[in-house]
Structures are given as structure tokens and as C-alpha cells.
Design an enzyme around this catalytic site. Structure first.
Site, PDB file in Angstrom:
ATOM      1  N   ASP A 147      26.175  -1.045 -69.738  1.00 20.74           N
ATOM      2  CA  ASP A 147      26.637  -1.442 -71.073  1.00 20.74           C
ATOM      3  C   ASP A 147      27.373  -0.098 -71.754  1.00 20.74           C
ATOM      4  O   ASP A 147      27.220   0.881 -71.650  1.00 20.74           O
ATOM      5  CB  ASP A 147      25.568  -1.846 -71.884  1.00 20.74           C
TER       6      ASP A 147
HETATM    7  N1  URA Z   1      20.350  -3.559 -68.227  1.00 20.80           N
HETATM    8  C1  URA Z   1      20.965  -3.551 -69.670  1.00 20.80           C
HETATM    9  O1  URA Z   1      20.400  -4.164 -70.416  1.00 20.80           O
HETATM   10  N2  URA Z   1      21.974  -2.866 -69.754  1.00 20.80           N
HETATM   11  C2  URA Z   1      22.739  -1.905 -68.934  1.00 20.80           C
HETATM   12  O2  URA Z   1      23.329  -1.237 -69.095  1.00 20.80           O
HETATM   13  C3  URA Z   1      22.087  -1.797 -67.611  1.00 20.80           C
HETATM   14  C4  URA Z   1      20.733  -2.693 -67.366  1.00 20.80           C
END
Ligand code: URA
Length: 289
Positions: free
Chosen positions: A105
Site C-alpha cells: 500500500d
Molecule cells: N497488507 C496490507 O494491509 N497492506 C499492505 O501493504 C500489505 C499487506
């Protein structure tokens, strides 16, 4: 991309790099019809025609594997229509056409694998391989044993049931705490959604392991090429395509990582244990340190 001739020959599987050099020196190699017998010639594998002893070789670009320590506030993409900072900004000078294997993310950080090898990327992402991914997560508050059990049993999210996660407490601040969570799927915002489902907002999320790879001490925003051992551990996933890797098997291959000795929980899907339920979507939030 320009690549050394001996590297192209070696990447085709015809010979080792050393043997390819011998072949070049002894006049066995032509590029676009011209005999090349000196070292130091680079070619473009997508355009130039290489022959060894008169036989055309399939000139593929050599594999490139990179590990980036993605900073928060950076999009896992080579371009961003909104003009935000992207991983391409951190990879200037890398001439190979690499692409990220999966995503982190915008506000997440840590280990991001990049490669130009589509087969390996596909194997890393395919749910059948159950590649473990471990995250160090700072959460609001402290998880209790019941909440950890819910995460470890697997729970129902709005896009279906999750596989069991592994959760280990990893440190405590005044109010908040750190956990290490390992999952084997790659659903969007999965770690955040699972932790929110048990009542804990995620304040910081850093991926520290991805299958056989460990982030180690790569500084934030920096990258390095994988070692041959690490690259071979990824390629080995392809050799295993005929059978399903178990989680433990994959972890045993982790380069430089000693798997935890703790025993695994039984799989509730197989054994009909009760699963937790989860809220539907993660709330919008700002991550704080
Ligand atoms: N899970 C999440 O919530 N975000 C990420 O970036 C990776 C795994």
C-alpha cells in the site's frame, strides 16, 4: 537494454559464462552475421541475432532480481496519474525492465521484489504456492490472546474467508504495540483488514520477509540486487510448480532466516473450527509513527 554477449549466451542455457567466453574467443559466435572474437561486446537481446556454431540462440534478457525497501508515501507502480512519488523514482539507473511482484500500500513500507522474469513473478503471486509474507505491524493498543487466536484461525472478510495467519507479539510501546504477522495470501489491504476486524487500527506496516527473502538492513528507499542464492531460491519455486508447496517447506528455504520453532495451529478450514467475522472495509486513516 545492452547486455554483454557472453551473458546472453549463458542466459540462453547453452553454456556457462566462462564457456561462452571461450566460444567467443575461438570465433564460434556471430552477431548479425559478423564473427565476434573479442571480449567486451554488448548487444540488445531483443534486436540482435546471435549464432553459436551457426545455430541461432534464443537470446533472452538475463534475469534481474532486485529487492527495494519501499518507503511509506510511495506508490508501488512505475507511474502515478496523481503525480505522487513512485518506486520508479527510487530505481533511476536500473536499465532492465523490471516490474514489482505484488504491491505494498501507499503508506506501507518494506520488502518489495522487482524482476523482469514473468514466470517467477507469477509463481510468487499464485495463491497455489502459498508464499509466506511476514509483516512487522504497529497496532493501536495491544492484542489479547483471543484476538490472536481469531487471526490464527482465519476469519471471514468481505471478500471471503482468509487462510490462518501466524501472529507473534513483537514489542510494546506505552499504548501501542508491535506484532509480527505472517500471511500466505496477497489480498488487498489484507493485514490491515484482519487487524481492524479484531479491533486494532494499523499505525505502521513493514514487510520484512517475502518467501525465501529477508529485508535485512537495506536502508529505507534503497535497493540491492539479489544474491545468486536468493535468485535460485526464487527460481526453485518454478521447479516446484508440479506440487503444492507447504508453508513450512517454503520457510525452510528462507535464506538467512531461521523459522520460528513454534508449532502451527491446525487449519480450521479442514477441521471445521469456528472462524471469526470481520468488518467490511478498512477505514480511511493516516498512519502515524
Ligand atoms: N497488507 C496490507 O494491509 N497492506 C499492505 O501493504 C500489505 C499487506
Amino acid at each position: 537494454m545492452q547486455v554483454r554477449l557472453q551473458k546472453v549466451i549463458a542466459a540462453s542455457g547453452l553454456a556457462s559464462r566462462r564457456q561462452a567466453e571461450t566460444m567467443i574467443r575461438s570465433g564460434q559466435v556471430t552477431v548479425n552475421g559478423e564473427v565476434i572474437c573479442t571480449m567486451g561486446v554488448s548487444i540488445d537481446p531483443s534486436r540482435d541475432h546471435v549464432k553459436v556454431d551457426g545455430r541461432h540462440i534464443k537470446s533472452t534478457e538475463p534475469d534481474v532480481f532486485l529487492m527495494l525497501n519501499k518507503p511509506p508515501g510511495c506508490v508501488t507502480s512505475m507511474r502515478d496519474p496523481l503525480g505522487r512519488s513512485t518506486i520508479a523514482d527510487l530505481l533511476k539507473g536500473i536499465r532492465a525492465r523490471v516490474f514489482p511482484v505484488g504491491r505494498l500500500d501507499y503508506d506501507s513500507e518494506g520488502l518489495l521484489l522487482l524482476t523482469n522474469n514473468g514466470d517467477v513473478a507469477q509463481a510468487c503471486l499464485h495463491p497455489r504456492f502459498k508464499i509466506p509474507k511476514s509483516y512487522l505491524v504497529k497496532v493501536a493498543g495491544v492484542l489479547n490472546n483471543q484476538e490472536i487466536a481469531r487471526l490464527e484461525q482465519g476469519m471471514v472478510l468481505n471478500d471471503g474467508p482468509t487462510a490462518p495467519a501466524r501472529v507473534k507479539k513483537s514489542g510494546k510501546a506505552k499504548v501501542n504495540s508491535w506484532v509480527e504477522m505472517t500471511i500466505h495470501e496477497g489480498r488487498q489491504h489484507q493485514v490491515k483488514r484482519m487487524l481492524e476486524a479484531v479491533g486494532h487500527q494499523v499505525l505502521r506496516l513493514r514487510r520484512v520477509r517475502f518467501g525465501p527473502l529477508s529485508l535485512g538492513d537495506i536502508p529505507i528507499g534503497a535497493h540491492r540486487y539479489l544474491t545468486d542464492k536468493e535468485a535460485n531460491a526464487l527460481r526453485a519455486l518454478l521447479c516446484d510448480s508440479s506440487r503444492q508447496l507447504s508453508t513450512e517447506e517454503t520457510q525452510m528455504r528462507t535464506v538467512g532466516h531461521v523459522p520460528p520453532t513454534r508449532s502451527r495451529k491446525p487449519n480450521p478450514r479442514k477441521e471445521g473450527q469456528q472462524r471469526g467475522t470481520a468488518s467490511l472495509t478498512p477505514s480511511r486513516r493516516t498512519l502515524k509513527q
